[in-house]
Structures are given as structure tokens and as C-alpha cells.
Scaffold this motif. Structure first.
Motif, PDB file in Angstrom:
ATOM      1  N   LEU A  96       0.834  -1.199   0.000  1.00  0.00           N
ATOM      2  CA  LEU A  96       0.000   0.000   0.000  1.00  0.00           C
ATOM      3  C   LEU A  96       0.871   1.252   0.000  1.00  0.00           C
ATOM      4  O   LEU A  96       0.586   2.228  -0.710  1.00  0.00           O
ATOM      5  N   PHE A  97       1.933   1.205   0.762  1.00  0.00           N
ATOM      6  CA  PHE A  97       2.861   2.338   0.773  1.00  0.00           C
ATOM      7  C   PHE A  97       3.508   2.509  -0.586  1.00  0.00           C
ATOM      8  O   PHE A  97       3.676   3.614  -1.095  1.00  0.00           O
ATOM      9  N   ARG A  98       3.875   1.379  -1.169  1.00  0.00           N
ATOM     10  CA  ARG A  98       4.514   1.479  -2.478  1.00  0.00           C
ATOM     11  C   ARG A  98       3.525   2.059  -3.489  1.00  0.00           C
ATOM     12  O   ARG A  98       3.873   2.849  -4.356  1.00  0.00           O
ATOM     13  N   CYS A  99       2.288   1.652  -3.328  1.00  0.00           N
ATOM     14  CA  CYS A  99       1.256   2.166  -4.218  1.00  0.00           C
ATOM     15  C   CYS A  99       1.100   3.663  -4.046  1.00  0.00           C
ATOM     16  O   CYS A  99       1.018   4.421  -5.016  1.00  0.00           O
ATOM     17  N   LEU A 100       1.096   4.093  -2.798  1.00  0.00           N
ATOM     18  CA  LEU A 100       0.939   5.524  -2.533  1.00  0.00           C
ATOM     19  C   LEU A 100       2.076   6.309  -3.146  1.00  0.00           C
ATOM     20  O   LEU A 100       1.866   7.372  -3.750  1.00  0.00           O
ATOM     21  N   GLN A 101       3.256   5.781  -2.996  1.00  0.00           N
ATOM     22  CA  GLN A 101       4.412   6.478  -3.560  1.00  0.00           C
ATOM     23  C   GLN A 101       4.268   6.628  -5.063  1.00  0.00           C
ATOM     24  O   GLN A 101       4.453   7.708  -5.621  1.00  0.00           O
ATOM     25  N   ASN A 102       3.923   5.517  -5.709  1.00  0.00           N
ATOM     26  CA  ASN A 102       3.803   5.556  -7.161  1.00  0.00           C
ATOM     27  C   ASN A 102       2.624   6.410  -7.593  1.00  0.00           C
ATOM     28  O   ASN A 102       2.680   7.083  -8.621  1.00  0.00           O
ATOM     29  N   TYR A 103       1.607   6.359  -6.786  1.00  0.00           N
ATOM     30  CA  TYR A 103       0.411   7.137  -7.120  1.00  0.00           C
ATOM     31  C   TYR A 103       0.741   8.617  -7.088  1.00  0.00           C
ATOM     32  O   TYR A 103       0.345   9.387  -7.957  1.00  0.00           O
ATOM     33  N   LYS A 104       1.478   8.958  -6.073  1.00  0.00           N
ATOM     34  CA  LYS A 104       1.854  10.360  -5.936  1.00  0.00           C
ATOM     35  C   LYS A 104       2.738  10.797  -7.095  1.00  0.00           C
ATOM     36  O   LYS A 104       2.680  11.932  -7.560  1.00  0.00           O
ATOM     37  N   LEU A 105       3.557   9.872  -7.561  1.00  0.00           N
ATOM     38  CA  LEU A 105       4.445  10.191  -8.673  1.00  0.00           C
ATOM     39  C   LEU A 105       3.743  10.010 -10.018  1.00  0.00           C
ATOM     40  O   LEU A 105       4.369  10.079 -11.067  1.00  0.00           O
ATOM     41  N   ASN A 106       2.465   9.723  -9.937  1.00  0.00           N
ATOM     42  CA  ASN A 106       1.662   9.518 -11.139  1.00  0.00           C
ATOM     43  C   ASN A 106       2.137   8.317 -11.955  1.00  0.00           C
ATOM     44  O   ASN A 106       2.019   8.278 -13.168  1.00  0.00           O
ATOM     45  N   ASN A 107       2.695   7.387 -11.253  1.00  0.00           N
ATOM     46  CA  ASN A 107       3.148   6.167 -11.912  1.00  0.00           C
ATOM     47  C   ASN A 107       2.066   5.113 -11.704  1.00  0.00           C
ATOM     48  O   ASN A 107       2.152   4.254 -10.821  1.00  0.00           O
TER      49      ASN A 107
END
Lengths: 413, 999
Positions: A78-89
């Protein structure tokens, strides 16, 4: 963006972890679902994402504490998802979210009560929306979009968890609706059948016990399916149910229902009021309704041509095209009425030439055989009562109710 | 004979070729060669047992049979071996082998335990035997036989060994050799010799043989090998394992060379390697050369070789004349000659004919091995040579191991009719079965494949060999290298050691080394070949599977290990042995694996039929071949059930074709290549092989499909379609320009649809295989789709349509609109699904909607959905392109609906003439009827149709037929289709079939 200190980042992460573990241990769905709702773009999640991008060692933080590490399976991706989400990845974000969702459903399976259903709803929704966005990213990069399909199979898994007996079953319909959305989007509508079957054949669970919104959505989609299957009676029933139970304030939803309900109603001979089309901005149907009222074949054809793309995309084109016979019926009825006014005794004998002349006025050029064929079909489909005398080229109409109304029944085959 | 010829050709190149080149080539080819060797070994063993068995093998077989069943019968075999003193040889071989091949280790160990290891030479034999044992219990028999050959060989060793290679090649071609029933007797003799205890001799003999085999491979395979082998390699992971075995043979060769005729082995081997690399002939030549040198027989052999030089003549030569000649030669200088392929053949034939010569027999054992090799080569060759086609057939037959065994025994009996043959035949039968089992067991072995050798090690070996001044030195160096590698493998330093930095060892003493070398190599080869066989009873299937699997495997070090080893080793082995033999042998081995059992039968048959068929022309007619194969398989009676036989036939056909093509190629190359050109050819072949290797090894992570794409070389315009079951063979694939001609040919052909469909499918296959996607591709699919539409072959049409969809989507020009219209019509008329239809319609571009054909299709759709029959038949009359063909499929339904509708709405009657007009009967009859259409207006047809559908017809006052609508209303029905066929496609029914059969 304001500078984010390491300490602040650490604080945010531990704060999130604390809230997550508290929510689970106290079975507090309301707060749990907020922690999972990616697309809500809630400030707390966004700031957490910033923190995570700064503080790279969140995983260690999770693993260090017994309290948090039991949720590592969920929280780490979930954290990894948040990071990527924030980076628009978004593709990577989807991958991570699916992993977290899988871990969550694993946990959910082990919980006896259905307390976390709301959170599961959030996940089911998020994974679909995220998959759609990831697919958009993929196809923008020239790759084949396949995430929505993956989301579909994940939701199928969720459905399997929920569809059994017990309190969790209430959630099955929500997941079903999410699945419908995916399948309709992917054009793999045939996959709906198995889900529908397990919903509709379950005797233990009354359909009415499902939440209202899910019922409406479900009826909407199954109604659309019936339109595809040309099963207008069932489509009318389902879509009418959806319309009746839909929240009157969600006008967009009502419009979507009407978009299919109107053609269905038209094909069973029920015409909408003009204000309805106005109110819900369904003016593309106006000319069609007009054509039906007037028996103006030309108007119908031009209306169909004008909105062909739209009708084809929504899948109602073929339904509307079939209205042609009703337009013919209307036209014949008009001729009949005129003849009756002129000479009531001969009104029930309608010469083919007259029909051809009327069509000519409508700028439709048809030869004798074709019109004869149309008339034959009209009689055959019971839109006209009477018979056709080939020798004299005359339609002999029944003296009693020569143009029966459909009154809610579809044109019979 | 062909092989020999090929060999001679190759000889010149080999000499020139550097060892390194060979190595490289070997690495790739070597694998095949290793296969061959292994198979050879097994086959040889099996064969030898048969022949030998009469006396010795009988026992050995029995033991073998049991062993074979056990698969690990090794112990028993060992016992047998031991008794024969072969065990010692085995032990040597085993030691070396284990290092090389992990999988083999177990086998080797047993052999080691025997302690025969000292007799490294024998080890070779044992190694072979072991291989055979592994695969087959036969080994015992094989041992005996080999033993006997060895001893005689020892005397002749060098010459014999060298000569042997040629003989191998010969054996390949001559299926009859299998019958080598003669060889079997020989083997028995050989076994006697074994008893004598000339292990050293044996080893030497065997070694020569092996090299020779390798050379044979090279000759047979070489041409094909370069091109075809790449795919094959991948496909044949098993083969690779076998190839390791081949390496072992190569080792044997080396050892032989070192021990007995260092000179001969080295020359022969290098040649062989070279040959193996690309051109089989060269390899053969080297072997021949040695022979002449050693025994003076060479002259005979060489002549024969020359004769055989004509690749085409290979088989023929094998068939008999060559053999006999050789035999005679062998008989005199039996030992020497046995080594020679020709001799071997001759000896075989002789043996078979008159198993009398014991001395020759000894040689024969060698020969037997050779035959095995030949078999292997044949197997390989099938892919390569057209001639092999026949061989191939044999191979396919081998699938039916039991049958083969029986066939073998029979053949043996027949062939060796003289004396021992009959007994051997029995033995042979038992043996073969064991072999099968053994093979299966062996299959498990492949897992044991050794790890691959590091490149640095290869470089080291090449350096070592580069400094050798003569063959003896090379052989000795090879032996030392072998030891080094073995020890390195044992301590696990093989990979960690810095081979680049390692100082070269002093040139070893020739005498001592040779023995050691020989022993190790044989075992691995033997084991592997069996192992490969084990994978599946039906070799073809395993092969296919292997092929499929291999690409992934390549990526994995372990799996590849075997493969890699082969490659790496091949270089090593090749160096030691003279590289040549190994490479070629490996190919052969592969084939042998499949063919080893079958070979005996096939060979015999082949010798008879193949020689006739093959001799004719290198580019043998594939049909002929297939028919031959089919005939053979049928005649052989392998199959127990008709279905099985059919399957086998089809499989064998498949292979035959492939083989046939390949053979052609290989032959052509050698022929075309002058002696001067040989070098350059070889060089290119090497380069090719290198690239192949690289691409193969790369496959795992990142397959460069462009590099792997087949480039066809077949020039024949006509080609029958066969579903690919293995990697495509460039020799059977037509390049684009030929395909274009083929398309034109089909378009202009007057033959029926079945023929055209078949041709178009083969064109499509070739296009797909070569990944050609351009206008031609579109054209082919369009042509096929149209043809299919014309005859109503919807399944085929659908295939083409779906392909066209993607091709159009790629932007390739074609008749896009025409086929959009077909697509629409298909959906309308068949699925008639709202959703499909609207999604299809929504995807139509505006251009499409304005297209005549698409417009027509859309109009048809409207007519159908509204039930407007007048419109429908109007459109039917004006249909562009083949739209009417698709509409045809809906006509009946539409008519029925229309009549139904009429019956409901018309009163009291409708004239039939009107019905006929409106429902398109008039049109239909005017199209098909000819002169009298005006009179009938399709009336009669309409009446018939109406009656058939239960309509009530009455004649009115004027005598005109009227449809009584009220009466018909309830009586209409859809009749059972009278021309219904079980397969649901009446358009492809009996008439066409008969027309085809009679044409």
C-alpha cells in the motif's frame, strides 16, 4: 511544496500505521476505509505519500514493530502504491494496490464478521478505478491495456469470498456491480452471466436485502444486458425497477437508465413525454418519437443516421431501427383514417398504390414488391390485422381494430 | 555412399579448417554429433548384440533386456561387461564421463567400480556399451561385439579407425546396415576378441569408429547442420544431452588416435569436426584420409568415397555396392576397413551375408558402432537431406520401439540369414525392448547434464591444441585436457579457475594420454543418447516437445548445462578428438536417438527402397518419400492398430519431408562446393554456427526473434501442407519470391479446392514461419478467404478473416473494404448478435460506410433484421465481390421466413411465379440454369422447394401454380437437410474427394 523534515515524515508514517492498526483492532470501518481510499485524494494520504517518498525506509519501520508487522502484507504494498500514485506512476501503483488488496482479502476471509465490508467496497472501487487509469497510461505508452482485466479477476476472487452464505453476502452485489462495470467496459459482457446466475439463483438470500444502490446498479446493468438480448419485456422490467428505485437526485444516473429505457419503451409502443427528454437531455430521441407519432419514415431514418454513432455505441441502434415497422403501421393507420373520412365503406380496402404514393411524399422510393413485402411483414407481425390480396394488390384490413396497439408488448416475431 | 561422397568432399576442407573453427562448429554441430554418437553407441550396442548375440550377445541381450527394463541395468551390464572385461573400459569412460556429464555419473560410477578404469580403452567400448546399456540392456551384447571389434581394430586401429568414419557415414545411409545382422555376428566375434583381452585395441578401434561416426555426421549433417541445426539444437535439448555423449565418442576417437594412430585420429577428427560444422562431406573426407594412411586401404575407401561424393548417391552406395566393396576390402584388411565407413558397410553386408569372417567380425563390431553412428547420422540427416527422407521414415518408425525391435530382429534374420543372424534376431528382439526401456531410463539421465564449460576454458583448449604440431600431439593434448577438465570439474574449479591465465601444460607423452582420453568420453555419450530416448517412446513426440522446451531451457543454466557442455566439450573433445567427429556425431546421435531402434528396420528397408527412391534425385519428391514411408510403415507392420499406424505414417511423412529437404540441401552444398570453395564454405558455416549458438543461448532472457527467424531456401513452388511439429527447417521453407510464384500457381490452378486449400495453407505456414507480413501475406490470406467463401468453407474462411483483421490493423494494404463487408455479413448471417453487430458497426469508419461492398453488407443486414425478403433477394442479385457467397448461407432461412410470412398475410393464394421471383429462384436458375431460364423462371425449382417445405400448392383455372396460403400456414416445416454430411460441410463431400483421389 514545503520542506518536509525527516522527523515529520517519520511521524506521518507512524501515524498512519497507528491508525491502520487501531482501525483493524477496533474494527472501525469508517476510519479504515479512509486509509484505503486512494482516489479520494485526501490530504492525509497525499502528505503520507510525500513522507514515504522522502523517508525511504518505511518498510523497516513496519517490520520493527509487532503491532505493525502483522499488517505488513497489506501496508507495505500500500505504501509502495501511494508512492507511485503520488508520482503519477499508475501502472506500478496498480500493481502494488492489487498486492495490498490480495493481502486484505486474505485477512478479510479470516474475519468472522462482515465488519470490514465497507473497506472492501473501497478496495473494490479503488482497484477498478486505478486499473482504468493504469490502462489509460498503458495505452498512451503504446502497450496493451490489461490491468482492468486483472482487476476483473481480482474482483471475481472477492466475489467468491462474499458470495457464500453468511453475513458477508450482503457485499456480493456491490462487487457484482463493479464487475459489471469492468465487463461492460471491456466488452466481455458474456462474463456477466455466471455472476448473475449466482446472484439470482441464491434462494437463501432475498434480493431485496441487498443495499438499495447496489440493487439499482444491478438492475441497470442486467437491463442493458436484456436490451442486447432483444428481450424487451425483461429489459423494461429491470430498467423500470432501476428507475423507480434510483435516487431522484442523481440525475445522471436517471439519465443513464432512461437512455436504455426509452428505446425499450418505444419498442413496446410507449412513447415518452417531451419534457422527459428535455429534462434529462435525451433530445436525440425526440425526432424518433416524432417519427413514431407521425408515421414519418423519413424522419426516423434521418434521426437514426444523425445519431448513428451514439446509438451504435450505446447499443440501442438496432432497437431503434426496429421501430421502422411501427412507423409503417402509423403511416398505414393514417391512410386508413383519411380513407375512412372520405369513404367509410371502402376504408378497409387499402390499395398498394396509395401506400406507395404516401411513401413518395415522404421522399422514400420503394417499388411494388418491396411495399408488398412490408405490408406482408406488418400483417405477419400483427401490426396490421387483415390480409393482402396479391391479385388485386389490395390490403384488406380487418374491420375491427385494424391497427392493434402494442400496449406494453413487444412486436411479436 | 552419398555420405562417403560427402565425406570426401569435406575432407579437403577439414584439413584446411583450423581446430578452432571446428570447435566452434562442433559446439553446435557437436551437439548433434554427440547425439549421434550416443545413439550410435546405443544402436551399435544394440545391433552388435543382435549380431553378436548369436554367440555372445545372446547372453548379453538377455542381460541387457533385463537391464534395459530396469533401465539401470547397468549393474548387470557391468557384470556382463566385466565378464567381457569391457567393464574396465567402461570404468575409464565412466570416470571421464561423470565429470562431463553429471547425469551419466551414476552409470559411470558403476563402471568405475569395476575398476576397469585402467583399461581406459575398453572404457570407451564400455562407454558405448554403457550408453547402450543405459538405453538398452543390450550393452552387454554390445560390449562383446565391440570388444571383438576392438581387438581386431587394435591391430588396425589407426587405419581402421580412420577408415571407420567413412564407414559410419555409409552406415547412415544404408539402413540395410542395420541388418548388419552381419555386424552382430561380428560383434560376437568381437566379444571373443574381448575375451582375448585386447582392451587397448578395442579402445582404439572404437575410438576411430566414433570419430568416423562423427565425421559421418558431419558429412550427413554438415550442410543441414549449419542451417537446420540451430533450430534443432533448441528443439533437441535431449539431443544435446546426447551430444555430450557424442563428445564422448569424440573422446574415444581422440584416444584412439592417440593410442593407436594418433595421426589418423587427429586428421580424421579435425576433418570430421569441420565437416560436422557445416558440410558433412568434409568430415567424411578426413576420416577417409586417415584410413588410407593407416591401412593403405584408403585407396579403396577413397575411391568409394569419391564415388559417393555425389551426395545423391549416398544412399545408393549404401544400398549395396558400396558396402559390398567395402566389405571385400574389409574382409581383406578387415580391421582397417571396418573402420572405414564403406568397409563397415561392406562388412555389415558381408557379415549379414556370410557372417563368416571372424577377423572382419572384429572390425564389424566397430562397424556396428559405425552403423549406429550411421543411424544417428541418418536421424540427423533426415532433417538435412532429402534422401534422409527415407531414413527419416525409419526414424519415425523407431518410435514404435517394440515394433522396431521386432522389425530389427526380422531384418537381422533376413539380412544375416546366413548363420548367426537368426539367433541374433531373437536376441535382438529382446535387446531392443530392453533398449527401449533403457532409453526411457536414460531419458531421466538428461537431468544429470553437466554444467557448461566456461568460455575461457574453451579458449584454453584451443590454445593447447593450437600449439600441437601433429595429430599425435593433439591427441595427447586432448587427453591431458580431458584430465584437466575432469579434475577441474571434480573440484568444482571448472568455473572458478582462470583458464585464460592458466599456463599451458607441456606437451604430454602421447602414449600415456591416449588411453585416458578415450575412456572418459565414450561413457557420457552412451548414456546421454539413451537418456534422450527415455524421454519418450515415440521419439518424434519427444523431439517436438524438446524443441518447444528448449528455448526456455536455454536460459536456464542447468538445463542448458547439457547443451552447453556439449558445445563446450565439443570444442574440447573436438580438439582432443579432432573436433570433427564430435560435432558431426552429435548430430547423428540425436537422430540416432530416435532412429536407433528403428534404424535397423529402416535401414534395411531404406537400403532397398531408399536407395531406389533416393538415388534418383537428391531432391526427392516429397510425395514419393511420404508414400514410401507410409508404405514402409504399413509394410513393416509396426503399428498394432490402424489408427496408430496412421498416426505413425503421418508423423513419418512429416519427418520425411523435412528430411528430404534437408538432405537435398546438404548434398547440394557439398556438390556445388569445389574443393577450393570448401574452405570458404566451412568458414561461413562456422560463422553461421556461431551465430546460431549465440542466438540459441540467448534465447532465455531475450530472444532475438529476428535472428531466429527462418529464412527459407526451398525452391519448389508446390508444397503440401503439414502441420509443423518441430522448428521449421529452412530447407523446406520457401522464400518470399517462391511463395509469390506459388500463389500465382494456385490462383491459376484448375485443380479443386482441396488442392488449393492445401497449397495455400502451406504458403501461409511458410509465411508465418518466416514472419513475413506484407502485401503478399495479405494477398495470400485474401485469396484463401475468397476461395473458402466460394466453396462455403467457413472455418477456413474465419481463420483467414481473423488473420486479415490483424494484418489490416497493421496498416498493410489489401482489399480491406471487401473483407470488412464479409466480416459484417458473417456476423449478420451467423451470430446475428445485437451486441456484436453494433460494436462492429460502430467501428466502421466513414470511408468504410461509403464503400460499395460495405454498404451492400449493411443493407443486407437491414434486410435481415427487418425480415425484408424482397430487399434481401434484391441485394443478393446485386451483391458485389463474394458477398453473395455469404448470403447463400442465409438464403434458405430467409426463404423459409418469407414463405411463412406470406402464408400469414396473403389470402387466398399467391402465385408461385411471384414467390419464385421474389425469393430469388428466378435469379438462381438464370445463373445456373443456362438456356431454359426464361421458360422456367426458376418456377420448378421454387415448386420443389415449396413442396419440400410442406407448402400447399394448387393450380388455378389457368393452370398456374398457386400457393394456398391458408392451408400452408400450418403445414410449413424445415426439412432435414438431405445432403447433410457427418462432418457438417457438404461442400467438401464425396465428390470432391473422389475427384481428388482419381486425379
Amino acid at each position: 511544496m514545503a520542506y518536509l523534515s525527516m522527523g515529520e515524515a517519520h511521524r506521518r508514517i507512524t501515524d498512519y500505521l497507528g491508525r491502520f492498526s487501531d482501525a483493524v483492532s477496533s474494527q472501525d470501518v469508517a476510519s479504515l476505509k479512509h486509509l484505503l481510499s486512494l482516489s479520494s485524494n485526501s490530504p492525509s494520504l497525499l502528505s503520507l505519500a510525500d513522507a514515504l517518498n522522502l523517508f525511504q525506509d518505511a518498510n523497516r519501520l513496519i517490520k520493527q514493530s509487532d503491532k505493525y508487522s502483522q499488517f505488513a502484507e497489506i501496508v507495505v504494498p500500500l505504501f509502495r502504491c501511494l508512492q507511485n500514485y503520488k508520482l503519477n506512476n499508475l501502472v506500478d501503483a496498480y500493481h502494488a494496490y492489487e498486492k495490498a488488496a490480495n493481502a486484505f482479502i486474505q485477512e478479510f476471509r479470516n474475519w468472522d464478521s462482515a465488519w470490514a465490508l465497507e473497506a472492501l467496497y473501497v478496495i473494490a472501487y479503488e482497484i477498478r478505478v486505478l486499473a482504468e487509469r493504469a490502462d489509460r497510461e498503458l495505452s498512451a505508452n503504446g502497450k496493451s491495456p490489461e490491468k482492468l482485466k486483472a482487476a476483473g479477476s481480482y474482483l471475481m476472487k472477492v466475489f467468491g469470498v462474499l458470495a457464500g452464505k453468511g453475513p458477508k453476502r450482503v457485499g456480493a452485489l456491490y462487487v457484482t456491480c463493479q464487475l459489471f462495470k469492468i465487463y461492460f467496459k471491456l466488452g466481455t459482457v458474456h462474463l456477466c452471466r455466471s455472476v448473475i446466475r449466482s446472484i439470482e439463483t441464491a434462494r437463501i438470500f432475498d434480493f431485496e436485502e441487498f443495499p438499495q444502490r447496489d440493487k439499482v446498479t444491478y438492475m441497470y446493468y442486467t437491463g442493458r444486458l436484456e436490451v442486447y438480448n432483444e428481450n424487451f419485456t425483461a429489459a423494461d422490467q429491470k430498467l423500470s425497477y432501476a428507475l423507480a428505485h434510483c435516487n431522484p437526485r442523481s440525475e445522471e444516473n436517471i439519465r443513464m437508465i432512461l437512455k436504455y429505457l426509452i428505446p425499450v419503451k418505444l419498442s413496446i409502443g410507449i412513447l415518452p413525454q417531451d419534457w422527459l427528454l428535455e429534462k434529462y437531455n435525451l433530445v436525440e430521441y425526440r425526432n424518433i418519437v416524432q417519427a413514431l407519432k407521425r408515421g414519418d419514415l423519413q424522419l426516423l431514418r434521418s434521426a437514426l443516421e444523425e445519431h448513428e454513432d451514439r446509438f451504435l455505441r450505446s447499443g440501442v441502434y438496432l432497437v431503434l431501427e426496429k421501430l421502422e415497422l411501427q412507423v409503417y403501421q402509423r403511416l398505414l393507420k393514417k391512410i386508413y383514417i383519411i380513407q375512412k373520412q372520405k369513404d367509410p365503406s371502402k376504408a378497409h380496402q387499402m390499395k398498394l398504390e396509395v401506400i406507395i404514393k404516401a411513401l413518395k411524399w415522404l421522399e422514400i422510393d420503394m417499388d411494388l414488391d418491396e411495399v408488398e413485402c412490408i405490408v406482408a411483414i406488418l400483417i405477419h407481425k400483427n401490426l396490421v390485422k387483415g390480409y393482402f390480396a396479391h391479385k388485386s394488390k389490395v390490403v384488406v384490413l380487418s374491420k375491427q381494430d385494424p391497427f392493434p396497439k402494442l400496449t406494453g408488448k413487444p412486436v411479436n416475431a | 555412399m552419398m555420405n562417403q561422397g560427402g565425406i570426401t568432399e569435406t575432407l579437403a576442407p577439414p584439413g584446411t579448417n583450423s581446430l578452432e573453427d571446428r570447435h566452434v562448429v562442433d559446439a553446435r554441430h557437436g551437439q548433434p554429433s554427440s547425439y549421434s554418437s550416443s545413439t550410435v553407441g546405443s544402436e551399435a550396442s544394440s545391433w552388435t548384440p543382435h549380431s553378436v548375440n548369436n554367440s555372445f550377445t545372446g547372453n548379453g541381450y538377455s542381460a541387457g533386456s533385463t537391464y534395459g527394463f530396469e533401465q539401470q541395468a547397468q549393474p548387470p551390464r557391468r557384470d556382463d561387461m566385466n565378464s567381457a572385461t569391457e567393464a574396465s573400459s567402461l570404468s575409464l569412460g565412466s570416470t571421464s564421463v561423470p565429470q562431463d556429464y553429471n547425469g551419466y555419473v551414476t552409470y559411470q560410477n558403476p563402471t568405475n567400480s569395476y575398476g576397469y578404469g585402467t583399461t581406459g580403452y575398453t572404457g570407451y567400448y564400455s562407454g558405448y556399451q554403457q550408453q547402450s546399456n543405459h538405453s538398452y540392456s543390450q550393452p552387454a551384447g554390445a560390449y562383446q561385439s565391440t570388444g571383438s571389434p576392438y581387438q581386431p581394430l587394435s591391430s588396425f586401429q589407426n587405419t581402421g579407425s580412420y577408415a571407420a568414419p567413412p564407414s559410419y557415414s555409409n552406415t547412415y545411409y544404408s539402413p540395410g546396415d542395420y541388418q548388419t545382422a552381419g555386424t552382430y555376428p561380428n560383434s560376437s566375434y568381437g566379444s571373443q576378441t574381448w575375451n582375448d583381452g585386447n582392451y587397448a585395441n578395442f579402445s582404439t578401434y572404437q575410438y576411430p569408429n566414433y570419430p568416423s561416426t562423427s565425421s559421418a555426421y558431419g558429412s550427413g549433417n554438415s550442410a543441414a547442420a549449419s542451417v537446420q541445426y540451430q533450430p534443432q539444437y533448441k528443439q533437441w535439448t535431449d539431443y544435446y544431452a546426447q551430444s555430450e555423449v557424442n563428445c564422448a565418442p569424440g573422446m574415444e576417437n581422440l584416444s584412439v588416435a592417440s593410442s593407436s594412430n594418433p595421426q589418423c585420429p587427429t586428421p580424421g577428427v579435425p576433418d570430421g569436426t569441420q565437416a560436422s560444422n557445416s558440410q558433412p562431406p568434409p568430415t567424411a573426407v578426413p576420416s577417409w584420409r586417415p584410413e588410407p594412411v593407416s591401412s593403405g586401404l584408403p585407396s579403396q575407401q577413397q575411391p568409394s568415397v569419391v564415388a559417393s561424393a555425389g551426395h545423391d548417391s549416398y544412399w545408393k552406395q549404401h544400398a549395396a555396392p558400396g558396402f559390398q566393396n567395402y566389405n571385400s576390402a574389409a574382409g581383406h584388411s578387415a580391421f582397417y576397413q571396418p573402420l572405414d565407413s564403406k568397409n563397415a558397410y561392406g562388412s555389415y553386408s558381408d557379415e549379414q551375408n556370410s557372417t563368416s569372417n571372424q577377423g572382419p567380425n572384429l572390425q564389424y563390431p566397430v562397424v556396428h558402432q559405425v552403423p549406429q553412428i550411421h543411424q544417428a547420422s541418418q536421424q540427423i540427416s533426415p532433417t538435412l537431406d532429402p534422401r534422409r527422407g527415407s531414413k527419416v521414415q525409419i526414424q519415425t518408425n523407431p518410435r514404435i520401439v517394440s515394433n522396431l525391435a521386432l522389425g530389427l530382429t526380422k531384418t537381422d534374420k533376413a539380412g544375416s540369414g546366413t548363420t548367426a543372424v537368426a539367433k541374433p534376431a531373437y536376441i535382438g528382439v529382446s535387446l531392443t525392448k530392453p533398449n527401449d526401456k533403457g532409453l526411457s531410463s536414460d531419458a531421466s539421465d538428461p537431468a544429470l547434464k553437466p554444467a557448461t564449460f566456461p568460455k575461457s576454458l574453451r579458449g584454453y583448449v584451443e590454445r593447447v591444441l593450437a600449439r600441437c604440431k601433429d595429430e599425435e600431439q593433439i591427441a595427447a593434448s586432448q587427453a591431458v585436457l580431458k584430465e584437466l577438465i575432469t579434475s577441474a570439474t571434480a573440484d568444482g574449479t571448472l568455473y572458478t579457475q582462470d583458464w585464460d591465465a592458466k599456463p599451458l601444460f607441456p606437451l604430454p607423452d602421447m602414449d600415456g594420454l591416449s588411453n585416458t582420453f578415450q575412456s572418459p568420453s565414450p561413457l557420457p555419450t552412451l548414456r546421454r543418447s539413451p537418456g534422450r530416448r527415455t524421454k519418450s517412446r515415440w521419439e518424434p513426440l519427444p523431439e517436438e516437445k524438446l524443441v518447444n522446451k528448449t528455448p526456455p531451457l536455454t536460459a536456464e543454466p542447468l538445463k542448458y548445462g547439457g547443451y552447453m557442455n556439449d558445445r563446450n566439450r565439443k570444442p574440447f573433445v573436438g580438439n582432443l578428438e579432432s573436433k570433427d567427429g564430435l560435432n558431426t556425431t552429435s548430430f547423428l546421435a540425436v537422430e540416432q536417438k530416435t532412429a536407433s531402434f528403428q534404424k535397423p528396420f529402416k535401414r534395411q528397408r531404406l537400403s532397398n527402397s531408399l536407395t531406389t527412391a533416393d538415388n534418383g534425385d537428391a531432391s526427392s519428391d516429397s510425395d514419393k518419400e511420404s508414400s514410401l514411408t507410409a508404405f514402409y510403415s504399413g509394410v513393416m507392420g509396426f503399428s498394432n492398430t490402424p489408427e496408430e499406424r496412421k498416426k505413425r505414417e503421418s508423423r513419418s511423412k512429416r519427418f520425411e519431408k523435412g528430411h528430404g529437404n534437408r538432405v537435398e540441401i546438404s548434398h547440394f552444398k557439398p556438390k556445388s562446393a569445389g574443393s577450393a570453395n570448401l574452405y570458404t564454405r566451412r568458414a561461413t558455416a562456422i560463422v553461421l554456427s556461431k551465430t546460431f549458438e549465440e542466438s540459441g543461448s540467448k534465447a532465455v532472457e531475450d530472444i532475438d526473434w529476428d535472428a531466429l527467424t527462418v529464412r527459407g531456401t526451398c525452391q519448389e513452388i508446390e508444397k503440401r501442407y503439414l502441420r509443423l511439429t518441430s522448428a521449421p527447417d529452412p530447407a523446406t521453407v520457401r522464400p518470399e519470391d517462391v511463395l509469390e510464384k506459388a500463389l500465382t500457381m494456385v490462383q491459376n490452378s484448375q485443380k479443386n479446392y482441396l488442392y488449393k486449400c492445401d497449397q495455400l495453407k502451406s504458403i501461409r505456414q511458410d509465411l508465418t514461419v518466416q514472419r513475413i507480413r506484407n502485401k503478399l501475406t495479405v494477398k495470400v490470406y485474401e485469396t484463401h478467404a475468397r476461395l473458402a467463401l466460394e466453396v462455403g468453407d467457413l472455418p477456413e474462411y474465419n481463420q483467414c478473416q481473423s488473420q486479415l483483421k490483424t494484418l489490416y490493423a497493421e496498416g498493410i494494404e489489401g482489399c480491406h473494404m471487401e473483407f470488412s463487408a464479409y466480416g459484417l455479413l458473417c456476423v449478420i448471417l451467423h451470430s446475428n448478435n445485437y451486441r456484436d453487430l453494433s460494436s462492429l458497426m460502430s467501428r466502421l469508419s466513414n470511408d468504410a460506410k461509403n464503400d460499395e461492398a460495405v454498404k451492400h453488407a449493411l443493407a443486407v443486414r437491414r434486410a435481415v433484421t427487418s425480415g425484408n425478403y424482397v430487399m434481401f433477394f434484391g441485394l443478393y442479385r446485386t451483391a458485389p465481390n463474394l458477398n453473395s457467397c455469404l448470403m447463400d448461407l442465409f438464403v434458405d432461412k430467409m426463404r423459409y421466413k418469407a414463405v411463412n410470412c406470406m402464408c400469414r398475410s396473403y389470402r387466398p393464394t399467391v402465385p408461385v411465379s411471384y414467390v419464385a421471383k421474389v425469393l430469388g429462384f428466378a435469379y438462381a436458375s438464370s445463373v445456373s440454369g443456362g438456356s431454359d431460364e426464361k421458360d422456367s423462371d426458376g418456377l420448378e425449382e421454387c415448386v420443389d422447394w415449396l413442396k419440400a417445405h410442406g407448402a400447399c400448392l394448387v393450380a388455378d383455372n389457368n393452370g398456374e401454380m398457386q400457393l394456398d396460403t391458408k392451408a400452408s400456414c400450418s403445414s410449413l416445416y424445415i426439412p432435414e437437410p438431405g445432403d447433410a454430411v457427418a462432418h457438417g460441410d457438404s461442400s467438401l463431400a464425396v465428390n470432391d474427394f473422389l475427384a481428388r483421389a482419381s486425379s
